[in-house]
Design a protein around this motif. Structure first.
Motif, PDB file in Angstrom:
ATOM      1  N   ALA A   9       1.004  -0.985  -0.231  1.00 17.29           N
ATOM      2  CA  ALA A   9      -0.067  -0.074   0.017  1.00 17.29           C
ATOM      3  C   ALA A   9       1.177   1.413  -0.501  1.00 17.29           C
ATOM      4  N   LYS A  10       2.251   1.337   0.676  1.00 17.38           N
ATOM      5  CA  LYS A  10       2.972   2.499   0.766  1.00 17.38           C
ATOM      6  C   LYS A  10       3.899   3.002  -0.197  1.00 17.38           C
ATOM      7  N   HIS A  11       3.364   1.841  -1.502  1.00 11.71           N
ATOM      8  CA  HIS A  11       4.027   2.392  -2.959  1.00 11.71           C
ATOM      9  C   HIS A  11       3.105   2.762  -4.022  1.00 11.71           C
ATOM     10  N   ARG A  12       1.536   2.076  -3.638  1.00  9.96           N
ATOM     11  CA  ARG A  12       0.773   2.702  -4.310  1.00  9.96           C
ATOM     12  C   ARG A  12       1.558   3.435  -5.759  1.00  9.96           C
ATOM     13  N   GLY A  13       0.697   3.205  -7.091  1.00  8.87           N
ATOM     14  CA  GLY A  13       0.840   4.187  -7.974  1.00  8.87           C
ATOM     15  C   GLY A  13       0.181   4.082  -8.458  1.00  8.87           C
ATOM     16  N   ARG A  14      -0.209   4.619  -9.814  1.00  5.14           N
ATOM     17  CA  ARG A  14      -1.267   4.760 -11.187  1.00  5.14           C
ATOM     18  C   ARG A  14      -1.771   3.047 -11.413  1.00  5.14           C
ATOM     19  N   ALA A  15      -2.952   3.232 -10.909  1.00 11.54           N
ATOM     20  CA  ALA A  15      -3.453   2.102 -10.485  1.00 11.54           C
ATOM     21  C   ALA A  15      -3.910   1.638 -12.139  1.00 11.54           C
ATOM     22  N   VAL A  16      -3.540   0.513 -12.688  1.00 13.11           N
ATOM     23  CA  VAL A  16      -3.282   0.044 -13.616  1.00 13.11           C
ATOM     24  C   VAL A  16      -4.409  -1.985 -13.111  1.00 13.11           C
ATOM     25  N   THR A  17      -4.625  -2.064 -15.146  1.00 14.50           N
ATOM     26  CA  THR A  17      -5.604  -3.538 -14.881  1.00 14.50           C
ATOM     27  C   THR A  17      -4.548  -4.479 -15.464  1.00 14.50           C
ATOM     28  N   LEU A  18      -3.945  -5.668 -14.400  1.00 13.27           N
ATOM     29  CA  LEU A  18      -3.328  -6.985 -15.092  1.00 13.27           C
ATOM     30  C   LEU A  18      -4.126  -7.397 -15.345  1.00 13.27           C
ATOM     31  N   ALA A  34       8.916  -8.105 -14.119  1.00 10.68           N
ATOM     32  CA  ALA A  34      10.275  -8.109 -12.978  1.00 10.68           C
ATOM     33  C   ALA A  34      10.571  -7.123 -13.811  1.00 10.68           C
ATOM     34  N   VAL A  35      10.377  -7.332 -15.161  1.00 12.40           N
ATOM     35  CA  VAL A  35      11.632  -5.449 -16.293  1.00 12.40           C
ATOM     36  C   VAL A  35      10.688  -4.277 -15.235  1.00 12.40           C
ATOM     37  N   ILE A  36       9.467  -4.919 -14.980  1.00  8.19           N
ATOM     38  CA  ILE A  36       8.829  -2.414 -14.697  1.00  8.19           C
ATOM     39  C   ILE A  36       9.726  -2.661 -13.394  1.00  8.19           C
ATOM     40  N   GLU A  37       9.150  -3.728 -12.309  1.00  8.95           N
ATOM     41  CA  GLU A  37       9.760  -3.728 -11.140  1.00  8.95           C
ATOM     42  C   GLU A  37      11.085  -2.612 -11.250  1.00  8.95           C
ATOM     43  N   ALA A  38      11.899  -3.791 -11.669  1.00 11.40           N
ATOM     44  CA  ALA A  38      13.198  -2.770 -11.967  1.00 11.40           C
ATOM     45  C   ALA A  38      13.731  -1.935 -12.564  1.00 11.40           C
ATOM     46  N   THR A  39      12.300  -1.110 -13.011  1.00 13.92           N
ATOM     47  CA  THR A  39      12.335   0.934 -13.166  1.00 13.92           C
ATOM     48  C   THR A  39      11.802   1.517 -11.822  1.00 13.92           C
ATOM     49  N   GLY A  40      11.254   1.400 -11.018  1.00 11.82           N
ATOM     50  CA  GLY A  40      11.399   1.501  -9.568  1.00 11.82           C
ATOM     51  C   GLY A  40       9.961   2.829  -9.517  1.00 11.82           C
ATOM     52  N   VAL A  41       9.146   2.631 -11.316  1.00  8.14           N
ATOM     53  CA  VAL A  41       7.996   2.512 -11.218  1.00  8.14           C
ATOM     54  C   VAL A  41       6.792   1.990 -10.822  1.00  8.14           C
ATOM     55  N   ALA A  42       6.533   2.747  -9.348  1.00 11.80           N
ATOM     56  CA  ALA A  42       5.044   1.949  -9.221  1.00 11.80           C
ATOM     57  C   ALA A  42       3.863   2.021  -9.054  1.00 11.80           C
ATOM     58  N   ILE A  43       3.764   0.715  -9.319  1.00 11.49           N
ATOM     59  CA  ILE A  43       2.315   0.653 -10.028  1.00 11.49           C
ATOM     60  C   ILE A  43       1.438  -0.291  -9.131  1.00 11.49           C
ATOM     61  N   ASP A  44       0.077   0.333  -9.599  1.00 12.65           N
ATOM     62  CA  ASP A  44      -1.340  -0.174  -7.926  1.00 12.65           C
ATOM     63  C   ASP A  44      -2.079  -0.728  -9.250  1.00 12.65           C
ATOM     64  N   SER A  69     -12.938  -3.099 -12.895  1.00 16.54           N
ATOM     65  CA  SER A  69     -11.809  -2.451 -13.260  1.00 16.54           C
ATOM     66  C   SER A  69     -11.063  -2.246 -15.074  1.00 16.54           C
ATOM     67  N   LEU A  70     -11.605  -2.302 -15.973  1.00 16.35           N
ATOM     68  CA  LEU A  70     -10.978  -1.140 -16.874  1.00 16.35           C
ATOM     69  C   LEU A  70     -11.792  -0.323 -16.835  1.00 16.35           C
ATOM     70  N   LYS A  71     -13.150  -0.326 -16.387  1.00 22.86           N
ATOM     71  CA  LYS A  71     -13.699   1.284 -16.451  1.00 22.86           C
ATOM     72  C   LYS A  71     -13.192   2.407 -15.668  1.00 22.86           C
ATOM     73  N   ARG A  72     -12.615   1.195 -14.361  1.00 26.77           N
ATOM     74  CA  ARG A  72     -11.929   2.752 -13.252  1.00 26.77           C
ATOM     75  C   ARG A  72     -10.615   2.889 -13.813  1.00 26.77           C
ATOM     76  N   THR A  73      -9.655   2.213 -14.365  1.00 26.80           N
ATOM     77  CA  THR A  73      -8.320   2.391 -14.476  1.00 26.80           C
ATOM     78  C   THR A  73      -8.201   3.061 -15.879  1.00 26.80           C
ATOM     79  N   ARG A  74      -8.826   2.251 -16.649  1.00 29.20           N
ATOM     80  CA  ARG A  74      -8.544   2.762 -18.415  1.00 29.20           C
ATOM     81  C   ARG A  74      -7.472   2.479 -18.935  1.00 29.20           C
TER      82      ARG A  74
END
Ligand code: NAD
Length: 346
Positions: A9-18, A34-44, A69-74
Motif C-alpha cells: 500500500a505504501k508504494h501505490r502508484g497509478r492503477a493499472v489492470t493486469l 520483473a522488468v517493470i519493477e526494476a524501473t522503480g515505477v510504482a504501479i497499483d 476494473s477497466l472502467k476504473r483504470t482505463r
C-alpha cells in the motif's frame, strides 16, 4: 476471486489492470512485471482474469470484475487470450477494443542487432483500425450452405484512424505513411477508407503519403521492407500484415503492441497464446516487455520506457541470453533476468 494489488500500500502508484491471459500469457507477464519493477515505477496492479482461464474459474470469459476494473483504470497490460477457431465465443480482444473504443492499434516492428533475419533495416510502424471492417462480427447464414460476413467501413472511423496515424507520425518524426487497401475490388468500402486517408493527409505537409494495393504491398514488404515507414490499414489487413511484418524481424516473440482510444489504452504483445510452447518456460518475453515499455511511455514514464528498450536491445545484441525462437537456449525467466541486470548496469 480476483486479487486487488501486487504492490504494498505504501508504494501505490497509478492503477493499472493486469490481465495475465491464457497460454504463455502468465509466463511472459511475470517476465514483464520483473522488468517493470526494476524501473522503480510504482504501479497499483489490479489483477483480473479474462479468456479461457476466466471461463474455467468463473463460467465467463469476461467477468464483470474485469469490465469494472477497466472502467476504473482505463489502462491495462494484457496477455494473449484464447479464441477458438470456427466455434465458441467471439474474440474477447475484439470485444474489449470495441467496448472501450480503443480504435488505434499500433505495432512498432524493427530489426534488432543480434537477431539474424534476411533484413537488417526494417523499421516499421503498423497502424491498424481496430473497431470495424469484417471484425464487426455481423455474420449470418442466408440459406443452408451460404453465409455472409458484413464488412463495415465508416467515414468517421476511417478519418479518426488516419488522423491518429498522421499525428503519431508527426510526434515520432516519421517520414511517410502508406495506406494499404484493396479498393480496386472493394471500391465502396476500401474506397471510402482511402478517400478519408487522402483528405486527412492534406493537413500534414511534412509527411509523405502513398497508397498501395494489399497484395502488392505484401510482396514489396518481403522484398524491400526498407521502402516503407508507417503503414495505415483497415482491421483485417492490419491483423494479417502486422504478423507478416513480425516475421521480417525475427518473429512474434519480438513485436509489442498497443490499443489506444481517446480515454484509455490496452498494451499487449502481437502474439497469441502459443499453445505449442505453453508451460515449457521457453516463450520469448520480449514482445510483452516492450509492450510494457509502451505502457510506461503512455503513463508519462518515458525515461523508464527508454531504459527497458535500451536494456532489451543490449541483451539481444550480446546474443548470449536468447530464447529458442530466435536461436538461443535461454528460458523466459533467464531473458527477463538478463534485461533487469542490463538495466541495473546502465
Ligand atoms: P500464436 O501467436 O499464439 O502462435 C503462432 C506461433 O508463434 C506459434 O508457433 C508460437 O509458438 C509462436 N509464438 C507466439 N508467441 C511466441 C513467443 N512469445 N515466443 C516464442 N514463440 C512464440 O498464434 P496462434 O497459434 O494462431 O493462436 C493461438 C491462440 O491465440 C488462438 O486462440 C488465437 O485466437 C489467440 N490469439 C490471441 C491474441 C491476443 O490475445 N491478442 C493474438 C493472436 C492470437
Amino acid at each position: 476471486m480476483t486479487r486487488k494489488s501486487d504492490n504494498s500500500a505504501k508504494h501505490r502508484g497509478r492503477a493499472v489492470t493486469l490481465i495475465p491471459g491464457d497460454g504463455v500469457g502468465p509466463e511472459v507477464m511475470d517476465a514483464a512485471l520483473a522488468v517493470i519493477e526494476a524501473t522503480g515505477v510504482a504501479i497499483d496492479w489490479d489483477r483480473q482474469a479474462a479468456g479461457m482461464n476466466a471461463f474455467q474459474r468463473f463460467g465467463t470469459p469476461v467477468p464483470d470484475a474485469l469490465i469494472e476494473s477497466l472502467k476504473r483504470t482505463r489502462i491495462a497490460l494484457k496477455g494473449p487470450l484464447e479464441t477458438r477457431v470456427a466455434e465458441g465465443w467471439r474474440s474477447i480482444n475484439v470485444y474489449l477494443r470495441r467496448t472501450f473504443d480503443l480504435y488505434a492499434n499500433v505495432r512498432p516492428t524493427r530489426n534488432f542487432a543480434g537477431v539474424q533475419t534476411p533484413f537488417s533495416n526494417v523499421d516499421l510502424i503498423v497502424v491498424r483500425e481496430n473497431t470495424e471492417d469484417l471484425y464487426s462480427g455481423i455474420e449470418h447464414e442466408v440459406a443452408p450452405g451460404v453465409v455472409e460476413s458484413v464488412k463495415v467501413i465508416t467515414a468517421r472511423a476511417s478519418r479518426r484512424i488516419a488522423k491518429f496515424a498522421f499525428d503519431y507520425a508527426q510526434d515520432h518524426r516519421r517520414k511517410s505513411i502508406t495506406a494499404i487497401h484493396k479498393a480496386n475490388i472493394m471500391k465502396l468500402s476500401d474506397g471510402l477508407f482511402l478517400k478519408c486517408a487522402r483528405a486527412v493527409s492534406h493537413s500534414y505537409n511534412s509527411i509523405a503519403y502513398q497508397e498501395q494495393i494489399v497484395d502488392a504491398a505484401c510482396m514489396r514488404l518481403v522484398t524491400h521492407p526498407e521502402s516503407f515507414d508507417m503503414l495505415l490499414l483497415e482491421n483485417l489487413y492490419g491483423d494479417i500484415v502486422s504478423d507478416l511484418c513480425a516475421g521480417l524481424v525475427g518473429g512474434l516473440g519480438l513485436v509489442p503492441g498497443a490499443n489506444y482510444g481517446d480515454k484509455g489504452a490496452i498494451f499487449e504483445a502481437v502474439h497469441g497464446t502459443a499453445p505449442d510452447i505453453t508451460g515449457k518456460g521457453v516463450a520469448n518475453p520480449i514482445a510483452m516487455i516492450l509492450s510494457s515499455a509502451m505502457m510506461l511511455d503512455y503513463l508519462g514514464h518515458r525515461a523508464a520506457g527508454e531504459k527497458i528498450r535500451a536494456a532489451t536491445a543490449s541483451v539481444l545484441r550480446a546474443g548470449k541470453v536468447l530464447t529458442r525462437d530466435i536461436g538461443g537456449k535461454a528460458t523466459t525467466a533467464e531473458v527477463s533476468a538478463a534485461i533487469v541486470r542490463s538495466m541495473s548496469r546502465a
